[in-house]
Design a protein around this motif. Structure first.
Motif, PDB file in Angstrom:
ATOM      1  N   PHE C 185       0.847  -1.185   0.000  1.00 43.52           N
ATOM      2  CA  PHE C 185       0.000   0.000   0.000  1.00 43.52           C
ATOM      3  C   PHE C 185       0.887   1.240   0.000  1.00 43.52           C
ATOM      4  O   PHE C 185       1.775   1.387   0.850  1.00 43.52           O
ATOM      5  CB  PHE C 185      -0.941   0.057   1.216  1.00 43.52           C
ATOM      6  N   ILE C 186       0.653   2.098  -0.990  1.00 43.72           N
ATOM      7  CA  ILE C 186       1.313   3.401  -1.017  1.00 43.72           C
ATOM      8  C   ILE C 186       0.254   4.472  -1.307  1.00 43.72           C
ATOM      9  O   ILE C 186      -0.748   4.177  -1.936  1.00 43.72           O
ATOM     10  CB  ILE C 186       2.434   3.473  -2.087  1.00 43.72           C
ATOM     11  N   PRO C 187       0.492   5.709  -0.836  1.00 46.12           N
ATOM     12  CA  PRO C 187      -0.510   6.760  -1.050  1.00 46.12           C
ATOM     13  C   PRO C 187      -0.639   7.192  -2.506  1.00 46.12           C
ATOM     14  O   PRO C 187      -1.724   7.551  -2.942  1.00 46.12           O
ATOM     15  CB  PRO C 187       0.009   7.932  -0.201  1.00 46.12           C
ATOM     16  N   ILE C 193       7.619   4.684  -0.707  1.00 44.82           N
ATOM     17  CA  ILE C 193       8.014   3.578   0.172  1.00 44.82           C
ATOM     18  C   ILE C 193       6.725   2.955   0.702  1.00 44.82           C
ATOM     19  O   ILE C 193       5.782   3.667   1.052  1.00 44.82           O
ATOM     20  CB  ILE C 193       8.849   4.115   1.354  1.00 44.82           C
ATOM     21  N   LEU C 272      -3.885  -2.569   7.259  1.00 44.00           N
ATOM     22  CA  LEU C 272      -3.485  -2.808   5.867  1.00 44.00           C
ATOM     23  C   LEU C 272      -2.889  -4.201   5.687  1.00 44.00           C
ATOM     24  O   LEU C 272      -3.061  -4.821   4.641  1.00 44.00           O
ATOM     25  CB  LEU C 272      -2.481  -1.749   5.418  1.00 44.00           C
TER      26      LEU C 272
END
Lengths: 763, 157, 291
Positions: C185-187, C193, C272
């Motif tokens: 999960f990344i924004p 990262i 997550l």
């Protein structure tokens, strides 16, 4: 010609011109696509030295001592400077009188005096024969600090017992100055009508508090400054800046030089958005050059850019809107407290003036606080103050519409500012295009389309920026082959060489390709204000138009001399000079140019203007988003930006401003923020963790250019650069209400915060 | 006493010799040593793509390659795209589509896009956006850049 | 940057000797995308940078039905996701290789380097753990093998001792009816990262309805990547079902011990891990079934 990607994306255009409104290739384009264009860091001079700046690791500390001896002794180092090398350090309060505070702040911001006030605050600088040696030398400077408690939040800074950044800063409040020193630099109020009665008369009142984090303009080119202080006392500066004259002013001010001794050459600039008006490095480079006897170049690292240039302020806001059940606003109120950073001067006033700029309300109250905190001093970021205030206001307006069951565009149309609307702070609106933008939004296929499947929501928001004018200077010379040299002081950040040339060509009645625009240094043109404030196409365009009118009358005079007839027997129309009674006697502009050499020499027209009549900017944004409810991540599915340009001189560059502003707003809405630890140190000062949108994060950004001609400009031009960033955060927040079922009251609306809001956890 | 290294490399098809310290990045060598300033520095840590060059057949961030690693390799920079006959189709498309505003990211984007179109003549919007995700632009919002690359791909077929 | 010397050994023993003689004043470098950033930022310091890209064994990328995949430590990501045998047999590895950084980073960065960098959020590490990878190390005392899940010992620290280098990673031949997937999960959609990452692999029976075994590993939720043995073991012998997957995800969440930092909170990361475990298991099962 530049191609037109969306045929039908300009509405309400009433007038067609020959050159204005077309899409020619920009004159500096070939150099920029081949890598030949010279930006500030590209400059190379004989004997050039490289400088580095030592910056404070602490957010708030007294400087007890600085020992530069080891740095000075390091092989390859030529000079070391500190605040002691700035004139302020040897000027007394008596000598400076009422100018003392201003110069103290300006000087200390360049190189810290007795205190450091933010992490990254410059303390000293070194020049050396290569940048790595300069960096080694910086690490050899030892500084003794006395740590002080940092003030890191606007509301904390306003408390009576908050540690003070400046023991001589007093609150300027409604014409008075406070007795006790404070972190509150200014307290402002604007009001009209009677809000108490107005709220009492409302059927629905919504009042909400909001917070926004500090964000950065995010230009890809770091700050730079190269200076050469010659033995004859002439100082030359080459720098990437939005305004060469602004650099000249601030450098000459802090170095106590007459402006005639300082020549600033603006290099090409890799983005500014308001952040490249302040000159951070140029005075330091000058001091180093004087001590080194050689030119010195300073370039900021990306970390320095984040920590030590001028971000947009973090804010606290409270907004209240009252409306009748039919949706008519009865009263509005906004209380704003903005973080100025280490020195006063946040855009809280502009935030106040823009908060309700889209609306016609009889009763309004605006209050603002400009508050210092131990963070980098804020600078302008594209419509400074308005994006934050609009996030709050447009979220509340949306909630009012929701509660009343009224369509979000309809409620805005019902209350929209129009020609004749009196703003809360007093001025009366001229002919403006908000209603036309809202109608264009309502009629747009985007608004009528289905959102598609998934957890999706649709949001609307409108936004206002006043737009500015200020002085511009243009000089125009007709060459013997009919090509016109157009000299201006306006730095070209996004295509203004083209748009000014278009206005000149239009006025002269000649082809765009026959204008040759050049941007020059401060010795070669009259004072010209910055490229910013959405003013350049408007005001420098005005200057070009007037200079062209002078050229026309001089061409008429020359033809009259050639034809041996009085001047009022000669007319100029559509690039042709015509004898009024003898149809045989006619010359095109080019034909007359060829005769100039033997009939008196070249012709030059010039103009120095500060036009009034700048038109206000309005934008309306429509956005569809999708939220992954398991992760809180929001994606942009579809985006339409609508804006009144008055008259789009070069529609492709107007579209570009709208798209660029929208995408900066998307980053501001979803991911961008300054993340500080409890010591006031920024933790995410890199593009890795300061997350700006990439091409993979976005769809195409559709645009609609509305043209409600500005009566204050010969071609109807309205500034467009800034209104473009004002609505997106609110539009996205309003869309997230639909996609995730939650109202977000702080920026950015990161996945973690949306997740918390969905699950009802946390703040 | 530390010394410099002699690097012999090929830039835009020409043999180039330069001297550098091992700690100097290839970006620094291109700009400050060889004097080719078309490749730009935006962040110096591989997060913005402004320093993109084609190195040994792949696009790389030249700030994350050392100058000494260029020994015996070949690279293409923005200066190598136009010829005396004219601009590369990508350069022409960027101008026609108004795909640049300040222009600082433009060399990086054009070089990155060239590598894409040379390898994959048939690209769609999604592939272009994915390939260019390592190049940041702050002015344009990417819309016109993507259109320019798609437009150039048509020209180059 | 501080002054560095630069060496280009041509053999493993040359490299080992250079690293052993300089101890922690020397750093091995492959793609350089971590090492150079760390040296510039002062997070690491070195007098000597040893470029291992010239050593043949570190550039090997080969597959055989007997030995599985040999992935040289310096092989950059782009070679990995363009290699036919990897595309055919190890899509779970391609998941990682194609999301480290962007295309430019993938032109230089290697999975070997990602492992040696030993970041808790290294995107390739859960994937290779899930694939039962083994690290092949060479040093002054000879060679040794270490399972991928034991390689990292702390943030930025690994089992590599003085003078040792990672030569290659071996990934066994995939069993029939197996599949793997890595998700993070990344924004944004690239370049970030991981806030949390999960690599899962499953082996199904011939019917595709039952799980024979599973391996699940986590990124960004502990000082090192985590091999969540309990989560994987909970699926062994079970029929494929939402309930079984849910149970595995809860066991994985229990093994997640993240911290709050600017990239994510404890609560968010644990949550997550649950989401990504379910998603990667479902994807791995689909791949195992031939989907």
């Amino acid at each position: 010609m530049v191609s037109n990607p969306a045929e039908a994306n300009i509405v309400l255009s009433e007038v067609e011109f020959d050159v204005v409104g077309k899409r020619p290739i920009r004159p500096d384009g070939v150099d920029k696509v081949t890598g030949r264009a010279q930006y500030g860091a590209d400059i190379n001079l004989a004997g050039l030295l490289h400088g580095k700046v030592l910056r404070s690791p602490h957010a708030h500390a007294r400087i007890k001592s600085i020992d530069t001896s080891k740095a000075e002794a390091h092989p390859g180092v030529r000079a070391v400077v500190t605040a002691k090398d700035l004139p302020f350090s040897s000027l007394s309060k008596d000598e400076l009188g009422s100018d003392y505070m201003r110069l103290k702040f300006a000087s200390n911001h360049v190189l810290a005096g007795d205190k450091v006030l933010f992490k990254g605050h410059p303390l000293a600088a070194v020049s050396a024969n290569n940048p790595h040696v300069a960096e080694e030398a910086i690490n050899l400077i030892s500084v003794e600090y006395e740590l002080l408690p940092p003030v890191l939040d606007v509301l904390d800074a306003m408390k009576d017992d908050a540690p003070l950044l400046h023991d001589d800063l007093h609150t300027a409040s409604l014409g008075e100055t406070s007795e006790k020193p404070s972190n509150v630099a200014a307290h402002l109020i604007y009001e009209t009508g009677d809000t108490e009665k107005g709220f009492a008369a409302a059927d629905v009142v919504v009042e909400r508090e909001f917070r926004t984090a500090a964000v950065h303009q995010g230009y890809i080119e770091p700050h730079n400054g190269t200076a050469f202080w010659n033995v004859d006392g002439q100082l030359s500066v080459w720098t990437s800046t939005q305004g060469a004259f602004a650099v000249r002013s601030s450098v000459s001010d802090v170095l106590r030089l007459p402006v005639s001794k300082v020549k600033v050459t603006p290099m090409e600039i890799g983005g500014g958005f308001g952040g490249k008006i302040t000159a951070y490095l140029d005075a330091i480079a000058a001091l180093l050059s004087k001590k080194s006897g050689a030119p010195v170049k300073l370039v900021m690292s990306r970390t320095d850019v984040f920590e030590a240039s001028g971000p947009a302020p973090a804010t606290w806001m409270k907004v209240k809107v009252g409306a009748t059940k039919d949706g008519k606003f009865t009263a509005v109120q906004a209380n704003l407290a903005f973080e100025a950073g280490a020195y006063p001067g946040s855009p809280v006033m502009q935030g106040m003036l823009c908060a309700f700029g889209c609306y016609d309300v009889a009763n309004g109250f605006l209050e603002g606080y400009d508050v210092v905190v131990n963070k980098p001093k804020t600078a302008a970021y594209r419509a400074p103050g308005s994006p934050q205030a609009t996030f709050a206001v447009e979220s509340v307006v949306d909630e009012v519409a929701d509660q009343l069951g009224i369509d979000p565009i309809e409620i805005r149309l019902l209350n929209a500012a129009k020609e004749g609307t009196r703003r809360i702070e007093g001025p009366i609106a001229n002919r403006i295009g908000l209603v036309e933008c809202l109608e264009a939004a309502r009629n747009h296929p985007h608004y009528k389309s289905s959102m598609g499947s998934g957890n999706r929501g649709r949001g609307v928001a409108c936004g206002y920026w006043m737009n500015r004018s200020f002085p511009s200077s243009v000089s125009m010379t007709v060459n013997y082959d009919g090509i016109v040299s157009l000299i201006m002081g306006s730095v070209d950040i996004g295509g203004t060489r083209a748009s000014i040339a278009q206005q000149a060509a239009e006025t002269l009645g000649i082809a765009y390709e026959e204008i040759k625009p050049t941007v020059v240094d401060t010795d070669s043109i009259g004072y010209t204000f910055i490229t910013g404030g959405s003013r350049t196409c408007f005001a420098t365009g005005w200057a070009a138009i007037e200079a062209a009118e002078e050229v026309k009358s001089l061409m008429v005079a020359r033809a009259a001399r050639i034809w041996d007839t009085p001047e009022d027997n000669v007319e100029y129309a559509s690039g042709v000079i015509q004898h009024k009674s003898d149809p045989e006697l006619r010359m095109t502009f080019k034909e007359l140019s060829r005769q100039l050499a033997t009939t008196g020499g070249a012709i030059t027209g010039s103009s120095n203007v500060e036009p009034t009549g700048e038109g206000n900017g309005y934008a309306v944004h429509l956005v569809d988003v999708e939220t992954d409810l398991e992760t809180g991540k929001t994606s942009i599915v579809r985006f339409t930006a609508i804006q009144d340009a008055g008259k789009a001189v070069h529609p492709s560059y107007v579209e570009g401003q709208m798209q660029g502003g929208a995408v900066q707003g998307i980053g501001w809405a979803l991911n961008e923020e300054y993340f500080f630890n409890d010591k006031g140190q920024m933790m995410n000062s890199s593009f890795l963790d300061y997350r700006m949108p990439t091409s993979l994060d976005l769809p195409m950004i559709d645009t609609v250019i509305v043209e409600v001609a500005n009566p204050g400009h010969p071609y109807g031009v309205r500034g467009v650069g800034e209104a473009a960033i004002v609505p997106p955060m609110a539009a996205i927040a309003n869309a997230i209400k639909g996609s995730a079922g939650v109202r977000m009251n702080s920026l950015p609306m990161t996945p973690g915060k949306v997740l918390d809001a969905i699950s009802g956890e946390g703040k | 006493m530390p010394g410099v290294t002699h690097v012999q490399t090929t830039i835009n098809g020409e043999e180039v010799n330069f001297l550098c310290e091992p700690r100097q990045s290839l970006l620094e060598c291109l700009r400050d040593v060889v004097g080719m300033t078309g490749t730009k520095e935006g962040c110096n840590d591989g997060n913005c793509g402004a320093c993109t060059i084609i190195f040994d057949g792949r696009i790389v961030d030249s700030c994350l390659v050392l100058g000494v690693e260029a020994q015996g390799k070949d690279m293409t920079t923005i200066e190598g795209l136009a010829t005396p006959e004219g601009l590369h189709p990508l350069q022409q498309s960027f101008l026609e589509q108004a795909a640049l505003q300040c222009g600082i990211c433009t060399p990086g984007f054009i070089v990155a896009a060239k590598a894409l179109l040379d390898a994959e003549p048939d690209v769609d919007e999604a592939r272009v956006r994915h390939w260019l995700a390592g190049n940041l632009c702050r002015c344009t919002g990417y819309d016109k850049i993507v259109r320019a690359v798609l437009d150039a791909s048509q020209k180059m077929k | 940057m501080e002054w560095i010397d630069f060496a280009t050994p041509k053999t493993i023993s040359e490299a080992v000797e250079m690293l052993a003689s300089k101890g922690d004043r020397a750093r091995a470098m492959a793609g350089g995308t971590d090492v150079l950033v760390q040296l510039r930022g002062g997070r690491r310091s070195a007098d000597l940078v040893v470029d291992v890209k010239g050593i043949p064994e570190l550039n090997v990328l080969s597959y055989s039905a007997q030995d599985g995949l040999t992935l040289g430590a310096a092989v950059p990501c782009f070679r990995i996701y363009q290699h036919k045998a990897v595309i055919d047999n190890y899509p779970g590895l391609i998941d990682s290789a194609s999301l480290i950084g962007g295309i430019q980073i993938q032109g230089r960065a290697s999975i070997g380097g990602n492992l040696c960098n030993a970041s808790p959020s290294g995107d390739s590490i859960p994937a290779i753990i899930a694939l039962s990878a083994v690290a092949n190390i060479a040093g002054p005392k000879g060679t040794r093998q270490v399972p991928a899940e034991d390689f990292c010992t702390g943030p930025g620290r690994s089992v590599l001792e003085n003078g040792e280098i990672l030569v290659s990673i071996t990934i066994p031949v995939p069993l029939a009816h197996s599949g793997a997937n890595y998700l993070r999960f990344i924004p944004r959609n690239e370049m970030d990262i991981a806030v949390a990452g999960v690599g899962s692999s499953v082996v199904l029976d011939a019917s595709g309805q039952n799980i024979v075994s599973a391996r699940i590993a986590l990124a960004s939720v502990a000082p090192t990547p985590v091999f969540s043995k309990a989560a994987g073991d909970s699926l062994a012998g079970k029929a494929v079902s939402d309930a079984a997957i849910q149970e595995a995800s809860e066991k994985a969440m229990a093994d997640a011990k993240p911290i709050d930092d600017m990239r994510g909170t404890v609560r968010q990361r644990v949550h997550l891990v649950g989401v990504l475990t379910r998603r990667t298991l479902n994807n791995a099962i689909q791949r195992a079934r031939g989907g």
